[in-house]
Design an enzyme around this catalytic site. Structure first.
Site, PDB file in Angstrom:
ATOM      1  N   MET A  33       0.865  -1.183   0.000  1.00 50.14           N
ATOM      2  CA  MET A  33       0.000   0.000   0.000  1.00 50.14           C
ATOM      3  C   MET A  33       0.895   1.223   0.000  1.00 50.14           C
ATOM      4  O   MET A  33       1.813   1.327   0.811  1.00 50.14           O
ATOM      5  CB  MET A  33      -0.900  -0.002   1.234  1.00 50.14           C
ATOM      6  CG  MET A  33      -1.798   1.218   1.291  1.00 50.14           C
ATOM      7  SD  MET A  33      -2.880   1.157   2.719  1.00 50.14           S
ATOM      8  CE  MET A  33      -3.749   2.706   2.514  1.00 50.14           C
ATOM      9  N   GLY A  75      -0.720  12.519   4.125  1.00 52.54           N
ATOM     10  CA  GLY A  75      -1.223  13.391   5.193  1.00 52.54           C
ATOM     11  C   GLY A  75      -2.564  14.021   4.884  1.00 52.54           C
ATOM     12  O   GLY A  75      -3.022  14.907   5.597  1.00 52.54           O
ATOM     13  N   GLU A  88      -0.069  -8.474   5.137  1.00 51.28           N
ATOM     14  CA  GLU A  88       1.199  -9.190   5.149  1.00 51.28           C
ATOM     15  C   GLU A  88       2.274  -8.298   5.759  1.00 51.28           C
ATOM     16  O   GLU A  88       2.540  -7.215   5.238  1.00 51.28           O
ATOM     17  CB  GLU A  88       1.574  -9.538   3.697  1.00 51.28           C
ATOM     18  CG  GLU A  88       2.892 -10.257   3.531  1.00 51.28           C
ATOM     19  CD  GLU A  88       3.280 -10.356   2.056  1.00 51.28           C
ATOM     20  OE1 GLU A  88       4.483 -10.363   1.787  1.00 51.28           O
ATOM     21  OE2 GLU A  88       2.396 -10.420   1.202  1.00 51.28           O
ATOM     22  N   HIS A 136      -5.944  10.014   2.384  1.00 49.15           N
ATOM     23  CA  HIS A 136      -6.215   9.087   1.278  1.00 49.15           C
ATOM     24  C   HIS A 136      -6.029   7.626   1.689  1.00 49.15           C
ATOM     25  O   HIS A 136      -6.746   6.742   1.213  1.00 49.15           O
ATOM     26  CB  HIS A 136      -5.317   9.406   0.081  1.00 49.15           C
ATOM     27  CG  HIS A 136      -5.481  10.798  -0.439  1.00 49.15           C
ATOM     28  ND1 HIS A 136      -6.660  11.231  -1.014  1.00 49.15           N
ATOM     29  CD2 HIS A 136      -4.640  11.872  -0.432  1.00 49.15           C
ATOM     30  CE1 HIS A 136      -6.525  12.512  -1.351  1.00 49.15           C
ATOM     31  NE2 HIS A 136      -5.319  12.902  -1.004  1.00 49.15           N
ATOM     32  N   GLY A 137      -5.065   7.357   2.573  1.00 46.98           N
ATOM     33  CA  GLY A 137      -4.823   5.987   3.033  1.00 46.98           C
ATOM     34  C   GLY A 137      -6.046   5.422   3.729  1.00 46.98           C
ATOM     35  O   GLY A 137      -6.449   4.272   3.481  1.00 46.98           O
ATOM     36  N   ILE A 195       0.651   5.568  -0.689  1.00 50.09           N
ATOM     37  CA  ILE A 195       0.133   6.869  -1.137  1.00 50.09           C
ATOM     38  C   ILE A 195       1.370   7.681  -1.492  1.00 50.09           C
ATOM     39  O   ILE A 195       2.296   7.806  -0.681  1.00 50.09           O
ATOM     40  CB  ILE A 195      -0.685   7.573  -0.024  1.00 50.09           C
ATOM     41  CG1 ILE A 195      -1.882   6.709   0.416  1.00 50.09           C
ATOM     42  CG2 ILE A 195      -1.155   8.947  -0.496  1.00 50.09           C
ATOM     43  CD1 ILE A 195      -2.906   6.400  -0.656  1.00 50.09           C
TER      44      ILE A 195
END
Length: 408
Positions: A230, A238, A265, A241-242, A232
């Site tokens: 993952m 900041g 994982e 969006h995550g 961004i």
């Protein structure tokens, strides 16, 4: 000897920190190419340049890796003010260009004019896959709400394979243990975030970030989606969006009766914080996590509802319970604070208890010296100190989640 030291000093001038030398950009407008304000740098470069993250043989080294904001068409240039071979015979500089070529796919530009002509074709770029979620983020600098979209993508989408090869190069710079994946395995799911923006009255899309998820088989007829990567991209970090991406992915899998639960994982510390925030937000809406039920402790009802409705496993559901229990606990009340502390410590004590059970089994096959060594490692006072330290760390993590929750 003095001559050797002098030589070493001169050679040291040809060492460059690769995290500073590598200059990354996501380019929307031709003027971005020369604008240093749009440049960002890697957090890591050890996978290509070794643990020291140093390139030898150049002064003023600059490795330019510029990408068009949407399609990620790439400009790759290496610049420097001096090379070691100009001063010293028989001393070879590092093959910087060769190292970068190992990770960037062919088809990149080496010429700025060619790159700018590719930039003019960005209007043809459209997000891949199917739209799952649209949201807005207020941009304080521009005083406007910006629109973002999250898409679920199939590897067979036209052009996606080549685009993904360009996108995954960012992993090397921002994930410490990154590796490229075998996208020919059809168990991979891809989720991408794009920003929708206007340029001269035309609607364009910029790449913001992405997530890869691998669907593991669970006997007899289920799957366990496991988040693998993952990211961004730094210019967008900041801004929340995550959390939007992780929540959207969770909701996507919640709709599938075949999914057992969603895991990750080898999650990083930052990912665990993000997951805590997202899962707490999701569980707050479940009846079993109501204020009244939280007061009675963690229950099978919570574990079952979290798994069945949100695909959250028992371990994560327990963590969510503790965060929400803290939210509802008046920590200035000594008795209530003590109850909460003891409950969390009881869970944290699990690994210590396991060690003690293992030690009991080992007594039969250990010599007295080996047994004494193991017992000393499990000194009760040290256990209590470690437990208290773990508790304080957990408490700090939980408070940060609650703080973000109150701001959201």
């Amino acid at each position: 000897m003095a001559g050797v030291n002098e030589m070493e000093k001169k050679l040291a001038e040809y060492k460059c920190d690769t995290n500073e030398a590598i200059c990354l950009k996501l380019v929307r407008f031709p003027e971005d190419v020369e604008d240093e304000g749009t440049t960002f740098h890697p957090e890591y470069s050890h996978q290509l340049f070794g643990d020291d993250e140093v390139a030898f043989g150049y002064k003023g080294l600059q490795i330019q890796l510029y990408y068009t904001a949407g399609n990620l068409s790439t400009l790759f240039k290496v610049k420097y003010s001096a090379r070691v071979t100009e001063t010293f015979d028989c001393v070879e500089p590092d093959d910087v260009e060769g190292k970068i070529r190992e990770i960037i796919p062919p088809g990149f530009s080496c010429n700025t004019d060619d790159f700018i002509s590719l930039l003019e074709k960005e209007g043809n770029f459209k997000p891949f896959g199917s739209l799952l979620h649209t949201y807005k983020v207020h941009n304080v600098e521009e005083g406007v709400d910006l629109t973002y979209q999250i898409h679920k993508v199939d590897i067979l989408s036209a052009g996606f394979r080549e685009y993904h090869e360009r996108l995954q190069t960012f992993l090397m710079w921002f994930i410490e243990t990154a590796s490229f994946i075998d996208i020919d395995d059809d168990r991979w799911d891809f989720f991408l975030v794009f920003e929708k923006y206007n340029k001269d009255g035309e609607t364009l899309y910029a790449t913001v970030g992405y997530m890869t998820v691998y669907n593991y088989y669970v006997y007899p007829d289920k799957t366990r989606p496991r988040v693998s990567q993952m990211l961004i991209l730094p210019p967008f970090q900041g801004e929340g969006h995550g959390a939007q991406l992780l929540e959207t992915v969770h909701r996507y899998y919640c709709n599938s009766p075949k999914v057992q639960d969603v895991t990750a994982e080898d999650p990083s510390e930052n990912y665990v914080k993000l997951r805590d925030f997202v899962l707490v937000k999701l569980c707050m809406a479940l009846p079993s996590f109501s204020t009244e039920k939280l007061a009675h402790g963690f229950s099978e009802e919570m574990a079952t509802e979290a798994r069945e409705k949100l695909k959250i496993n028992k371990k994560h559901a327990r963590r969510v319970y503790e965060i929400l229990r803290l939210r509802n606990t008046d920590m200035s009340d000594e008795e209530k604070a003590r109850e909460f502390r003891l409950e969390v410590k009881k869970r944290l004590f699990g690994p210590y208890r396991k060690n003690q059970r293992e030690l009991t089994k080992m007594r039969k096959c250990l010599s007295p010296e080996e047994l004494a060594s193991h017992i000393s490692q499990m000194d009760t006072r040290i256990q209590h100190e470690e437990l208290e330290k773990s508790y304080q760390e957990v408490l700090g993590d939980y408070r940060r989640v609650l703080e973000r929750l109150s701001q959201a």
